[in-house]
Write a protein that holds these residues in place. Structure first.
Motif: not given
Lengths: 600, 393
Positions: B169, B175, B178, B183-185, B306-309, B311, B313
């Motif tokens: 983006g 950026m 993170i 932040r994206s696939n 697809r998991e990119i993040m 979990k 806090p």
């Protein structure tokens, strides 16, 4: 050095005959589909929670009032104004947006002469990119929030369906801290809570494991945390900004967690209320329900000598006599009440004002009176609306609940039908279901509600748990007639209810007479609301101004037309614990002003 | 026969400690400032040169022209708020900052990043390396007056930025990495478009640019044997990255201390031995082609999940337990790292950015310029691939 080194660079000349690859009109180039361009905000979806403002590390976002956006319980009325002189288009505001209203278009060109124009309110200030669909939005599988509520440990249906042991077991420290961690501290809940409790503050105290601070914050606005931590109607959760894309924070249970952690003996030290200077003035409080207790507590803190007159043998009012023990154990009511009494508040049980002592006597002995006598009279449909309702086995829910609390044996036949779709209907259904289970080993109880399941006033979890306990719930049915045979009730005739409210939103049910059914029952319980008994004011005559629907007229401090008489709680506000607590608190302030001569 | 080489046996005069003897009152010396506004300076820094004739007697590097206090700013930001700031430390290669910040915070905070995010992070880092080397290649040629190569490499870099734009983006400040993941696939069709760009880069690098740089008499004359770094001083001066590898000191964090998924990728570390500008250029060119190969491997081997993040806090009040750590990577300029100290609060107590330019542009460069020709300053400086914001964090 080779001759090749001199000649080879000239091969670059071949580019002279190539087409240039430069983009001719760069200003017409579109951004990528996920380009982080100019902001868009849906005015309808945005609730003005301000989380975008909170996370912006450039302080580029200000929450400002916007014309046409009303401040309501679930909407601050504010909207983000973005300063493009500060913004760095990192899109953290988009990522953190609780409702998903804030997004970005892929537009990146904006020419303007006036530099102030670059401070704008996306969505409110119309821009050419408002309707562009392409642009940055949170990607799938990327989430900064935790939208799942921490599971509460509850007794399993087979364990609880024959017992009055409390169902909800409470959070452990780890659970409470995890749940507290989800809060974004927007404060929308504070505005909505009738008592305006410092919800984000006490949730932060849990997160930081400062239970003492948490208790202090609770008692600033609510002297019944154990009660409210269990059975509060939690209007706060209904407006929680986390609910839009996931589960609301379980604010009620977090409140309970704080109160559960502290022993009653430690309260005074923590709240720094060991010594309170008496100011020599006296206030009488009629009724020890939430409103009366709340008024008594805050008056006691101000140094007033407070005495509560309670008609029943124990304190708590509807909290004790209207709410079953599996939802609110009596020892928890005692904990809250005992603390209030420990501040010097006196209580006289089994004293019904108007019967055992008159209001005039109280007026003479006390500087002011607060009455919060609650809605204890169970309403029943008259015979003309529900033929057969004058049968001895047609009961009002409030009466039965009170009798159960008092330890009296109530009539529990094999088959029961309950009329009503509110929480009281669920309370009496689940109470009788438990007694049936103990007595007969099985539950045969049907609860009918006029409303469809979507708009039934009962809490969702009450409906779910009732079904788990074997109760049959029939939403969308209205009672026609109580069927009797040889003097005994055999059941209840029902007809389909097609709408509950008329066009103006007032109660006016419409029925489909062609669609009827019959529920077998040996006893009928009506849970269609409660009424008040304020006969103790009759002696005041016309001096006491009455408002709408038989309620006493009061001002913002719950002061009646008689300056010494303050009236609050359910009899003014309608049935709700937290409203009662808020009334009591405000009335205490009003009484203080009145006695000090600041208020007529 | 005329001896056209001057007799330099008595020149320059030396002090007893071996340094050049400088007497400004003798009028034999001139002080010249190169920078801060000068096309031959990388970024905003200045060189205070004391010259005699065209020979440099002494050089001092001056910084402070773009100090924005990134490290201090980050002490006043929550962890999540640091990541849009840290990227400003390096415009051409912001991703290394994003990764180091995220890696340090994740290590202290006990966050385990999903596997797919590791692949995507590596992809972003290699794309950034590629884009940065392309920009540098143009810069190195530009410092010698060969602007044409710069135009080619910048259009190639723009193609890489196009791919960054659709992936993250953003073109320059991505950026993307993170704390917790990415932040994206990759978008649909990304692999194909990326491979087309890689093919183009490979072709141009191997043909046109190779001919214009490495088979160029002018380039060779100006770079072979010029800007020599003695490999013996490399450890003392903290020289890392291509600058060290060109002198035979083969150091690469990707190989020596593999991070992310570099241990699953097949690559050789580019190196040389002559330690001059030409060798450093060649090492960087080879490194660039290694990046091309790595990106191809990543796109081919990347898992499909697809998991990119992770979990996380709640990032609004994420408190990281007390502790300190150093997260380092191999950036295009050398070893790049973030030292992070947490005092247990929601704000980093201290973040120190270890940029290779600190040593390269300050102590090393000052030493290298002594007795160098003033005309070689720009080329030498660019050959060290220095970046002043790393010095002034």
């Amino acid at each position: 050095m080779k001759i090749k080194d001199v000649l080879q660079p000239f091969t670059a000349w071949k580019n002279l005959v190539k087409e240039p690859i430069t983009i001719g009109e760069p200003h017409k180039r579109e951004g990528a589909p996920r380009y982080r361009g100019f902001h868009q905000n849906s005015m309808d979806k945005c609730i003005g929670c301000g989380t975008c403002e909170d996370i912006c590390q450039n302080a580029a976002i200000d929450m400002v009032p916007v014309e046409g956006q009303e401040t309501t319980h679930s909407d601050s009325g504010l909207r983000p104004k973005i300063d493009y002189g500060r913004c760095c288009w990192c899109a953290l505001c988009v990522d953190i947006c609780t409702t998903g209203s804030l997004t970005m278009s892929n537009e990146f060109k904006w020419v303007e002469v006036d530099p102030d124009a670059f401070r704008f309110i996306p969505g409110a200030d119309k821009k050419p990119w408002d309707d562009i669909e392409a642009g940055y939005d949170r990607a799938d599988h990327y989430e900064l929030h935790n939208f799942e509520r921490e599971d509460m440990v509850e007794l399993a249906p087979e364990v609880r369906d024959h017992s009055f042991v409390e169902i909800v077991q409470g959070y452990s420290k780890t659970q409470a801290q995890k749940e507290a961690d989800r809060c974004v501290e927007c404060g929308i809940c504070v505005a909505t809570c009738p008592a305006h409790m410092g919800i984000p503050d006490y949730i932060r105290a849990i997160r930081e494991d400062d239970i003492e601070l948490g208790l202090k914050i609770l008692y600033e606005t609510n002297p019944l945390p154990e009660v409210c931590g269990r059975i509060c109607t939690h209007n706060c959760e209904a407006v929680c900004s986390m609910k839009y894309r996931g589960d609301a924070i379980s604010i009620r249970w977090l409140k309970r967690y704080i109160a559960d952690q502290v022993a009653l003996s430690d309260y005074k030290g923590i709240l720094n209320q060991n010594t309170i200077e008496n100011n020599g003035k006296k206030v009488a409080v009629i009724g020890s329900g939430p409103a009366g207790l709340s008024a008594a507590y805050y008056l006691a803190l101000l140094g007033y000598g407070v005495k509560i007159f309670e008609a029943f043998p124990e304190s708590g009012g509807m909290m004790r006599y209207g709410i079953p023990e599996y939802r609110l154990p009596y020892d928890q009511i005692d904990k809250d009440v005992d603390y209030i009494l420990s501040l010097g508040v006196e209580i006289e049980y089994n004293t019904r004002v108007g019967k055992d002592i008159t209001l005039e006597t109280l007026q003479k002995e006390y500087d002011a009176i607060f009455a919060g006598t609650g809605l204890h009279i169970g309403r029943k449909l008259p015979e003309k609306f529900l033929p057969g309702s004058d049968h001895e086995h047609v009961f009002a829910a409030a009466d039965l609940l009170r009798e159960v609390t008092m330890g009296q044996e109530i009539h529990v036949p094999k088959k029961v039908a309950v009329i009503g779709g509110g929480n009281v209907a669920m309370d009496i259904s689940r109470t009788i279901a438990r007694l049936q289970k103990v007595k007969y080993g099985k539950v045969q109880l049907t609860t009918t509600a006029l409303e469809t399941e979507e708009i039934m006033p009962a809490d969702r979890e009450e409906i779910v748990e009732s079904r788990e306990e074997g109760i049959v719930i029939m939403p969308g049915w209205g009672p026609v007639k109580v069927e009797t045979k040889e003097g005994k009730i055999t059941g209840l005739h029902l007809r389909e209810c097609i709408s509950v409210f008329d066009e103006t939103g007032r109660f006016g049910p419409k029925f489909n007479e062609d669609n009827t059914t019959f529920v077998e029952a040996d006893m009928i319980v009506e849970s269609i609301g409660q009424g008040m008994d304020i006969s103790y004011t009759e002696s005041l005559g016309d001096k006491l101004e009455m408002g709408e629907r038989g309620k006493v007229k009061t001002d913002g401090y719950y002061q009646s037309s008689l300056p010494w008489l303050f009236i609050g709680g359910d009899i003014v506000q309608g049935p709700d614990v937290i409203h009662g607590i808020a009334n009591g608190h405000l009335a205490a302030k009003g009484i203080d002003k009145f006695i000090r001569g600041e208020k007529s | 026969m005329v001896n056209w080489k001057e007799d330099r046996s008595k020149f320059p005069e030396k002090n007893p400690d071996g340094t050049n003897k400088i007497d400004l009152n003798s009028h034999k010396f001139v002080k010249i400032w190169q920078g801060p506004q000068h096309p031959g300076v990388t970024g905003n820094m200045a060189l205070e040169l004391t010259v005699q004739g065209d020979e440099i007697m002494e050089s001092k590097t001056h910084v402070g022209y773009l100090h924005r206090g990134f490290e201090k700013l980050m002490e006043r930001r929550r962890y999540i708020q640091c990541f849009p700031i840290c990227i400003r430390v390096c415009v051409p290669e912001p991703d290394s900052n994003e990764y180091c910040l995220a890696a340090a915070a994740e290590e202290l905070g006990g966050i385990e990043v999903p596997e797919k995010a590791k692949w995507l992070r590596t992809l972003a880092l290699e794309m950034a390396r590629l884009a940065n080397y392309l920009q540098w290649t143009g810069g190195q040629c530009g410092s010698l007056g060969m602007g044409t190569v710069g135009q080619w490499t910048m259009y190639l870099r723009d193609y890489v930025l196009d791919r960054f734009e659709e992936l993250t983006g953003g073109r320059v400040y991505h950026m993307y990495i993170i704390p917790g993941g990415v932040r994206s696939n990759v978008p649909d069709g990304f692999e194909k478009r990326m491979n087309e760009v890689l093919d183009e880069i490979e072709t141009v690098m191997n043909k046109d640019i190779y001919n214009m740089m490495f088979n160029n008499a002018v380039f060779k004359t100006r770079t072979v044997g010029v800007g020599y770094i003695d490999p013996k001083i490399m450890e003392d001066y903290g020289v890392t990255g291509p600058n060290a590898r060109a002198g035979g000191l083969i150091k690469d964090v990707r190989k020596d201390y593999p991070y992310l998924i570099y241990d699953k990728l097949d690559f050789e570390v580019a190196h040389g031995k002559d330690s001059d500008i030409y060798t450093r250029a060649m090492v960087r060119r080879n490194d660039l082609l290694t990046s091309v190969s790595l990106i191809r491997q990543i796109l081919a081997k990347m898992p499909k999940d697809r998991e990119i993040m992770a979990k996380m806090p709640n990032v609004l009040h994420w408190k990281i337990p007390k502790g300190q750590t150093y997260a380092r990577i191999e950036a295009s300029r050398g070893e790049f790292g973030y030292f992070m100290t947490s005092d247990g609060s929601a704000y980093p107590r201290r973040i120190v950015v270890r940029g290779p330019s600190y040593t390269h542009a300050m102590s090393l460069f000052e030493k290298m310029l002594i007795n160098a020709n003033i005309a070689d300053v720009a080329a030498t400086m660019v050959s060290l691939h220095t970046c002043p914001p790393e010095i002034e964090r």
